[in-house]
Write a protein that holds these residues in place. Structure first.
Motif, short mmCIF file in Angstrom:
data_model
loop_
_atom_site.label_atom_id
_atom_site.label_comp_id
_atom_site.label_asym_id
_atom_site.label_seq_id
_atom_site.Cartn_x
_atom_site.Cartn_y
_atom_site.Cartn_z
N LEU A 201 0.83 -1.21 0.00
CA LEU A 201 0.00 0.00 0.00
C LEU A 201 0.86 1.26 0.00
CD1 LEU A 201 -2.75 1.39 0.22
CD2 LEU A 201 -2.63 1.04 2.71
N LEU A 202 1.93 1.27 0.79
CA LEU A 202 2.80 2.45 0.83
C LEU A 202 3.54 2.62 -0.49
CD1 LEU A 202 4.29 2.23 4.45
CD2 LEU A 202 2.41 3.67 3.60
N ALA A 203 3.88 1.51 -1.13
CA ALA A 203 4.53 1.60 -2.45
C ALA A 203 3.56 2.21 -3.47
CB ALA A 203 4.98 0.21 -2.91
N ARG A 204 2.29 1.84 -3.40
CA ARG A 204 1.29 2.44 -4.30
C ARG A 204 1.13 3.94 -4.02
NH1 ARG A 204 -4.42 -0.23 -5.23
NH2 ARG A 204 -4.35 1.38 -6.86
N CYS A 205 1.14 4.31 -2.76
CA CYS A 205 1.04 5.74 -2.40
C CYS A 205 2.20 6.52 -2.99
CB CYS A 205 1.01 5.90 -0.88
SG CYS A 205 -0.50 5.33 -0.08
N PHE A 206 3.40 5.95 -2.88
CA PHE A 206 4.59 6.63 -3.39
C PHE A 206 4.50 6.79 -4.90
CE2 PHE A 206 8.96 6.92 -4.88
CZ PHE A 206 9.49 7.87 -4.01
N ALA A 207 4.10 5.71 -5.60
CA ALA A 207 4.00 5.77 -7.06
C ALA A 207 2.91 6.74 -7.50
CB ALA A 207 3.73 4.38 -7.62
N TYR A 208 1.85 6.86 -6.73
CA TYR A 208 0.70 7.71 -7.10
C TYR A 208 1.02 9.19 -6.95
CZ TYR A 208 -3.87 9.97 -6.61
OH TYR A 208 -4.94 10.82 -6.74
N LEU A 209 1.66 9.56 -5.86
CA LEU A 209 1.83 10.97 -5.55
C LEU A 209 2.79 11.67 -6.51
CD1 LEU A 209 2.09 10.81 -1.65
CD2 LEU A 209 0.31 12.02 -2.95
N PRO A 210 2.55 12.94 -6.79
CA PRO A 210 3.53 13.72 -7.56
C PRO A 210 4.74 14.02 -6.69
CG PRO A 210 1.80 15.16 -6.76
CD PRO A 210 1.38 13.76 -6.39
N HIS A 211 5.83 14.42 -7.31
CA HIS A 211 7.00 14.81 -6.53
C HIS A 211 6.63 15.97 -5.60
CE1 HIS A 211 9.80 12.21 -8.63
NE2 HIS A 211 9.29 12.61 -9.78
N GLY A 212 7.01 15.84 -4.35
CA GLY A 212 6.66 16.85 -3.35
C GLY A 212 5.33 16.57 -2.67
N GLY A 213 4.57 15.56 -3.15
CA GLY A 213 3.30 15.20 -2.54
C GLY A 213 3.49 14.65 -1.14
N ARG A 214 2.44 14.73 -0.35
CA ARG A 214 2.56 14.36 1.07
C ARG A 214 1.70 13.14 1.40
NH1 ARG A 214 1.24 19.49 4.61
NH2 ARG A 214 2.14 18.17 6.25
N LEU A 215 2.19 12.37 2.37
CA LEU A 215 1.46 11.23 2.92
C LEU A 215 1.29 11.45 4.41
CD1 LEU A 215 0.31 8.30 2.82
CD2 LEU A 215 2.66 7.50 3.21
N VAL A 216 0.06 11.26 4.89
CA VAL A 216 -0.25 11.40 6.31
C VAL A 216 -0.88 10.09 6.79
CG1 VAL A 216 -1.58 12.63 8.06
CG2 VAL A 216 -0.60 13.88 6.12
N ILE A 217 -0.32 9.53 7.85
CA ILE A 217 -0.88 8.33 8.47
C ILE A 217 -1.32 8.69 9.88
CG2 ILE A 217 -0.38 6.03 9.37
CD1 ILE A 217 1.52 5.58 7.07
N HIS A 218 -2.57 8.40 10.20
CA HIS A 218 -3.09 8.58 11.55
C HIS A 218 -3.66 7.24 11.99
CE1 HIS A 218 -6.69 9.59 14.18
NE2 HIS A 218 -5.64 9.82 14.94
N ASP A 219 -3.13 6.69 13.08
CA ASP A 219 -3.58 5.35 13.45
C ASP A 219 -3.19 5.02 14.88
OD1 ASP A 219 -4.63 2.74 13.17
OD2 ASP A 219 -3.88 2.60 11.12
N PHE A 220 -3.82 3.95 15.38
CA PHE A 220 -3.38 3.37 16.64
C PHE A 220 -2.01 2.75 16.39
CE2 PHE A 220 -8.00 2.49 16.09
CZ PHE A 220 -8.48 3.42 17.01
N ALA A 221 -1.10 2.95 17.33
CA ALA A 221 0.23 2.35 17.21
C ALA A 221 0.82 2.22 18.60
CB ALA A 221 1.15 3.20 16.32
N LEU A 222 1.79 1.34 18.72
CA LEU A 222 2.42 1.09 20.01
C LEU A 222 3.79 1.75 20.07
CD1 LEU A 222 1.57 -2.71 20.43
CD2 LEU A 222 0.29 -0.73 21.29
N GLU A 223 4.24 2.01 21.28
CA GLU A 223 5.59 2.51 21.48
C GLU A 223 6.58 1.38 21.25
OE1 GLU A 223 4.83 3.77 25.39
OE2 GLU A 223 3.94 5.70 24.81
N THR A 224 7.86 1.71 21.20
CA THR A 224 8.88 0.74 20.83
C THR A 224 8.85 -0.52 21.68
OG1 THR A 224 10.30 2.55 20.07
CG2 THR A 224 11.35 0.42 20.48
#
Length: 287
Positions: A201-224
């Protein structure tokens, strides 16, 4: 109401700080006044009534078999939304729980340099709605399953933003995405997927976005150390009721996955206290 059961309910609510007691009368607590009174702008009661109670609690019985390694059918997001009534309740409940975080995200991020937001797995459209309200020059497309977007379209119309926010339907893992966006949002999405699906999915996001485009992820996540945040861990377990692929990623793992996909300027910060994180990144400018 019978005194015994009512007293048991009131005692439970009191220990949870949902109500107060002055020795003579019960009253509503400040937190309940803010979040559980329907007229409050921060009301989230429908999130628990229409999504957690009516959908997720009933499906928790399926998780027992999943954890025992037994064959289990129906532990997928689409399965939870098969019935029209269930999808309406689920999405309306999701909307109630997402409006306040969406407004906070729109205030927290400077989106003035973006022109079009692609909200992948955007559900009720709450994040697109709040972003459009704060940034008049920003248009948006909410992309989700067909049984979701038919509800989303009505919510967008109710917000009177149908001229600036469109909906598109499909499986975001496989189907084509509408073109033209320079900002992608993945909110409450990546934790639903296995590492292989996440990287694809992240590879598709990278291929889709124009140069300089931004990706924002908001999600539940755990600390290290994977020993917190407590509420994030609880929500991730609850998410098993709608996705057997749920994966409790750490913030380090998500940041590394974004960099592996080619993104730069990867930043991570706590967002909703004890619950979610916000990760941002940018596709490098053309050489």
């Amino acid at each position: 109401a019978p005194v015994g059961p009512l007293r048991a309910l009131l005692s439970t609510c009191l220990t949870l700080d949902l109500i107060s007691w002055d020795g003579e009368r019960y009253g509503i607590s400040a937190a309940s006044q803010r979040f559980l009174v329907r007229s409050s702008r921060s009301y989230v009661g429908d999130y628990y009534l229409r999504q957690i109670d009516s959908v997720l609690y009933d499906r928790m019985r399926l998780v027992r078999g999943l954890l025992r390694g037994e064959p289990v059918e129906g532990l997928a997001y689409a399965d939870a939304l098969d019935a029209r009534e269930a999808s309406e309740d689920f999405i309306r409940g999701q909307h109630a729980g997402s409006l306040a975080p969406a407004a906070l995200l729109a205030r927290s991020l400077d989106l003035s340099g973006s022109t079009c937001l692609l909200d992948l797995g955007g559900g009720s459209g709450a994040f697109a709605i709040e972003a459009a309200r704060r940034y008049p020059g920003l248009s948006a497309v909410v992309y989700d399953l067909p049984q979701v977007t038919r509800v989303t379209e009505r919510i967008i119309e109710e917000a009177r933003l149908e001229r600036r926010i469109a909906c598109a339907s499909g499986d975001l893992r496989e189907d084509a995405w509408p073109g033209g966006a320079d900002l992608i949002l993945l909110s409450y999405i990546v934790s639903c997927y296995t590492p292989a699906t996440l990287h694809a999915l992240l590879a598709r996001c990278f291929a889709y976005l124009p140069h300089g485009g931004r990706l924002v992820i908001h999600d539940f996540a755990l600390e290290t150390g994977r020993n917190g945040p407590r509420n994030a861990a609880l929500f991730l377990f609850g998410q098993l009721t709608v996705s057997a692929q749920t994966t409790p990623y750490t913030t380090d793992e998500l940041s590394a996955a974004m960099r592996a996909a080619g993104f730069e300027e990867v930043e991570c910060q706590p967002f909703l206290p004890d619950l979610t994180f916000l990760l941002t990144a940018r596709k490098p400018m053309a050489p």
